[in-house]
Design a protein around this motif. Structure first.
Motif, PDB file in Angstrom:
ATOM      1  N   LEU A 230      -5.319  20.174 -23.012  1.00 49.21           N
ATOM      2  CA  LEU A 230      -6.703  19.692 -23.142  1.00 49.21           C
ATOM      3  C   LEU A 230      -7.623  20.457 -22.211  1.00 49.21           C
ATOM      4  CD1 LEU A 230      -6.773  15.801 -23.349  1.00 49.21           C
ATOM      5  CD2 LEU A 230      -7.519  17.476 -25.014  1.00 49.21           C
ATOM      6  N   VAL A 231      -7.103  20.791 -21.025  1.00 49.22           N
ATOM      7  CA  VAL A 231      -7.911  21.500 -20.037  1.00 49.22           C
ATOM      8  C   VAL A 231      -8.228  22.908 -20.528  1.00 49.22           C
ATOM      9  CG1 VAL A 231      -7.855  22.466 -17.717  1.00 49.22           C
ATOM     10  CG2 VAL A 231      -7.056  20.137 -18.119  1.00 49.22           C
ATOM     11  N   VAL A 232      -7.280  23.522 -21.251  1.00 48.74           N
ATOM     12  CA  VAL A 232      -7.477  24.898 -21.705  1.00 48.74           C
ATOM     13  C   VAL A 232      -8.522  24.968 -22.811  1.00 48.74           C
ATOM     14  CG1 VAL A 232      -6.350  26.867 -22.769  1.00 48.74           C
ATOM     15  CG2 VAL A 232      -5.148  25.545 -21.047  1.00 48.74           C
ATOM     16  N   TYR A 233      -8.563  23.962 -23.654  1.00 52.99           N
ATOM     17  CA  TYR A 233      -9.389  24.006 -24.860  1.00 52.99           C
ATOM     18  C   TYR A 233     -10.870  24.335 -24.625  1.00 52.99           C
ATOM     19  CZ  TYR A 233      -7.332  23.238 -29.398  1.00 52.99           C
ATOM     20  OH  TYR A 233      -6.711  23.430 -30.587  1.00 52.99           O
ATOM     21  N   PRO A 234     -11.550  23.637 -23.708  1.00 55.74           N
ATOM     22  CA  PRO A 234     -12.991  23.919 -23.553  1.00 55.74           C
ATOM     23  C   PRO A 234     -13.258  25.379 -23.197  1.00 55.74           C
ATOM     24  CG  PRO A 234     -12.373  21.953 -22.356  1.00 55.74           C
ATOM     25  CD  PRO A 234     -11.104  22.567 -22.838  1.00 55.74           C
ATOM     26  N   TYR A 235     -12.365  25.989 -22.404  1.00 56.86           N
ATOM     27  CA  TYR A 235     -12.583  27.383 -22.025  1.00 56.86           C
ATOM     28  C   TYR A 235     -12.451  28.312 -23.228  1.00 56.86           C
ATOM     29  CZ  TYR A 235     -12.402  25.761 -17.280  1.00 56.86           C
ATOM     30  OH  TYR A 235     -12.670  25.099 -16.129  1.00 56.86           O
ATOM     31  N   ALA A 236     -11.554  27.963 -24.120  1.00 53.10           N
ATOM     32  CA  ALA A 236     -11.318  28.822 -25.272  1.00 53.10           C
ATOM     33  C   ALA A 236     -12.337  28.566 -26.370  1.00 53.10           C
ATOM     34  CB  ALA A 236      -9.911  28.606 -25.792  1.00 53.10           C
TER      35      ALA A 236
END
Lengths: 290, 514
Positions: A269-275
């Motif tokens: 979930l943490v990775v998603y916004p950056y991508a």
């Protein structure tokens, strides 16, 4: 500034917002439910009926149990290994394949594309796959998790489409300057489709993060299992529920179910916004030819 | 000289007597310790990643001198893992769930995957061998007509009392002014009061087959025995019509939850604990313990009967001293290079010392002797790091192929409180139930098994569907006769012939003379 919108537009606007908010809440709620449940007092949680809008009581016992579970920690390590190794292998192989298939003068291109696409519709099935893995000597090896899923046909086709959208003139001029295919691929093509690369990378990462089936079939030693397989073990074991005569064990199991979902979901979930910014571009890239 | 001769003779005699005993620990050739690979699920994967980390298996290794390399398959994919086992180049030495082999453990021996233990047991597994050959009853459940013994199973000479009952919240009953129902007719007034109080009275199993209630009409689900000892099929009997009539009646009156077809154990537990349903059938001790936590009293109703003096014949729990349990049907693979050692290792838990270790753990660690009785220590009963259930797989081995003392004697979860134990024992000494109609688990040949599967899969799909329809009224009970006819027309007789022959073979198995 004057609002130039007509009343009808305003109403539509408000409706739009309302619908989008409602839909996003519906998507968000299951996640919140799990989060609240994982922090609840299990006895009050079990007694609670209906929507869970706030933790019932407060308890960190579930997280305590999950984090003291030796298998969760080893599972985390393994998932990171599979994720990193898988990404490196996939992101080397997929552009190579996609580039070749995107080159218009590549011999037998259509036949190769057909063969790739064929695997999307037909697969050998479980037992033939197992035999192949075993006879390649990959059984119970970490490579059995990385190699069979190294190239996904879907991602390959997405990337090929992106490569096709790169103007052929770029390739031609590079050729005239004496560049070989590798230089063209790594210096020109890949920088041109950075957004697609990011999206494909994310696709691979998510599928590797979520995968458990191959590990269950190909990995004999449970010390090599990824997090998701342990997550599944915990969920399925506790879903069969009521097998324990010990009330405490039963309550704790209920909490662990929720806590382990949170523990296993938060990193991705943490990775998603950056991508996400690449994601938007990548999706558009297919439709807007540059 | 004479003395020496006597001594020698005595030694020879001793040696002769001792030859049917295994000396533990087992010593391999040279000083190399023996290592075996064992395929078994890990019951406490919450706490350990490998069984060698547990106290029990450390003690077992010390006692037997055999080191184990564990292979723990995913519990959630156990059947797949078993199916794929045979595709490997080499099977693990010991497989703890041999019954999950495609066609069962006897088929595994017939296919050459598992070892027929009967050749090895007299010499290397004498304790298990003498247990299973002590009577025809023991031997029948351990070997087939050809004398093949495929597996080590749990041996439980003293059966445990029943554990699965219709459960009631006594505080709820008291509030409604009701008592525990005893006869079938007693249920309706209780249900009526529950309904009036806004409680859904009864949640049957989602299949619609409530074993205890069917038993009151002398039928069981699937194959069963009749009064003459022939194999019959429960759902085509007259008693089944009566059962369905009762269930349909209750459904019509609103006594049965409309959601019963979608129920599951865990949701039922929650519904019962929160007072949303009045009764369901489940394990009594678990519900009792949950009730204690939540502050209400749970009690089991006695097995329902139609009238005073009725003898029930359906009772099926622990009726054979050889218990078949998924995680405790230990087979040895033909790829094992030291079958003797594998047999000896498995045999250990049938010796007195081994059985004690598995049932109780080690004195001073897992239990202490107080007033001549064994009492579990806090390591098992109040361990901050292990629930009692998990501690029962850490310091001892609750489910394992072993000579098993009854749970009411040595199961820590049960002994947690006197109330829990009593809840289990409440109706244990009643004599109005027996097992006359229960068909033991008979073994079929591969062909017969295929025929049965082929015919019965159609019949069962139809019967299961119709059962639910009869209960909910979607199909009228007037159609019951044509339903029965349909089942007979689907080839039931052929299967019954197979089952009767297999049962006759089973009953003809005689333990070898000693």
């Amino acid at each position: 500034m004057m609002d130039k919108r007509t009343p009808l537009e305003k109403v539509l606007h408000a409706l739009n917002y309302a619908v989008v908010t409602a839909v996003s809440l519906m998507c968000l709620y299951p996640m919140l439910h799990v989060l609240f449940a994982s922090l609840s007092d299990p006895m009050r949680l079990l007694a609670h009926r209906g929507l869970l809008l706030w933790p019932q009581g407060f308890s960190l016992k579930g997280y305590q149990a999950v984090l003291s579970n030796p298998n969760i920690l080893s599972g985390y390590m393994n998932t990171i290994i599979y994720l990193a190794g898988g990404l490196v292998v996939s992101m080397v192989l997929t552009p190579l394949g996609a580039y070749a298939l995107a080159c218009k003068d590549y011999p037998f291109r259509n036949v190769l594309v057909f063969l790739f696409v064929f695997t999307m519709y037909f697969s050998g099935g479980l037992i033939p796959n197992f035999l192949v893995i075993k006879n390649l000597g990959l059984y119970d090896s970490r490579w059995a998790i990385i190699l069979p899923t190294a190239v996904s046909t879907y991602n390959l086709i997405v990337m090929r489409t992106a490569f096709s959208s790169v103007p052929g003139a770029l390739q031609e001029s590079a050729c005239l300057d004496g560049a070989n295919d590798f230089v063209i691929l790594y210096r020109i093509y890949i920088p041109c489709i950075r957004a697609t690369m990011a999206v494909v990378c994310l696709f691979y990462a998510v599928s590797q993060w979520n995968s458990w089936f191959n590990s269950m079939i190909y990995l004999q030693s449970s010390s090599k299992w990824p997090l998701q397989l342990w997550l599944r073990e915990i969920l399925i074991n506790s879903a069969s529920g009521g097998t324990s005569d010990d009330a405490d064990a039963l309550y704790l199991q209920e909490l662990i179910r929720y806590a382990v979902i949170i523990v296993a979901t938060v990193p991705i979930l943490v990775v998603y916004p950056y991508a996400q910014k690449y994601f938007m571009k990548g999706v558009m890239l297919g439709s807007v030819k540059g | 000289m004479k003395k020496i001769l006597v001594l020698v003779l005595a030694l020879v005699m001793l040696a002769g007597m001792a030859c049917a005993e295994v000396a533990y620990p087992i010593v391999g050739e040279g000083d190399e310790p023996i290592t075996l690979t064992v395929f078994s699920i890990n019951k406490i994967s919450d706490n350990v990643s490998n069984y060698n980390e547990t106290a029990f298996f450390r003690h077992l290794e010390e006692a037997t001198g055999i080191h184990i390399e564990w292979e723990h398959p995913a519990v959630s994919g156990l059947q797949e893992a078993m199916n794929l086992l045979t595709l490997r180049d080499k099977l693990p030495d010991i497989i703890m769930c041999g019954n999950l082999y495609n066609g069962g453990e006897y088929q595994g021996v017939a296919d050459g995957c598992f070892v027929d233990l009967s050749e090895y047991l007299p010499e290397y597994g004498p304790d298990y061998w003498s247990l299973i050959t002590q009577s025809d009853e023991y031997y029948r459940a351990s070997a087939n007509a050809d004398g093949v013994v495929p597996a080590f199973r749990i041996v439980k000479p003293v059966a445990d009392p029943p554990y699965h009952y219709m459960l009631f919240n006594m505080d709820m009953l008291a509030g409604l002014g009701c008592e525990l129902p005893v006869y079938i007719a007693d249920y309706e007034p209780v249900f009526q009061k529950m309904l009036e109080a806004g409680i859904t009275p009864y949640m049957p199993p989602k299949t619609g087959y409530e074993k205890t209630l069917m038993g009151a009409f002398d039928v069981r689900e699937g194959f069963m025995l009749d009064a003459d000892g022939s194999v019959i099929y429960g759902q085509v009997q007259e008693g089944f019509r009566q059962y369905l009539t009762l269930m349909h009646d209750w459904y019509e009156k609103g006594y049965i939850s409309k959601d019963f077809m979608a129920s599951s154990n865990s949701t039922n537990n929650t519904l019962f604990d929160t007072g949303a349903i009045g009764t369901y059938s489940a394990a009594v001790v678990a519900a009792y313990n949950r009730g204690q936590k939540a502050g209400f009293e749970v009690s089991a109703a006695p097995f329902a009967r139609q009238y005073n003096g009725q003898q029930l014949h359906w009772y099926d729990y622990d009726i054979s001293p050889i218990v078949i349990h998924n995680e405790a049907v230990a087979v040895i693979s033909t790829d094992c290079e030291n079958i003797e050692a594998a047999v000896q290792w498995l045999n250990y838990c049938y010796t007195e010392a081994g059985s004690n270790l598995a049932c109780w753990g080690v004195e001073g660690e897992a239990y202490n002797v107080v007033d001549g009785r064994r009492v579990y220590t806090d390591l098992i009963m109040n361990n901050p790091n292990l629930t009692t259930t998990n501690a029962s797989y850490y310091y001892k081995m609750h489910v394992w192929p072993k000579l098993n003392e009854p749970d009411v004697v040595c199961h820590a979860d049960l002994l947690k409180s006197e109330g829990a134990l009593n809840s289990r024992l409440k109706w244990a000494n009643e004599t109005y139930f027996d097992s006359a109609y229960v068909l033991p688990s008979v073994t079929l040949s591969e062909d017969d098994l295929n025929t049965r599967t082929e015919i019965m899969s159609d019949i069962e799909t139809y019967v299961n569907e119709m059962t639910l329809k009869f209960i909910t009224g979607e199909a009228s009970l007037d159609e019951f006769d044509s339903f029965v006819e349909q089942v007979w027309d689907s080839g039931l007789q052929e299967v019954l012939d197979i089952m009767n022959a297999a049962y006759a073979d089973y009953m003809n198995i005689k333990a070898p003379q000693k």
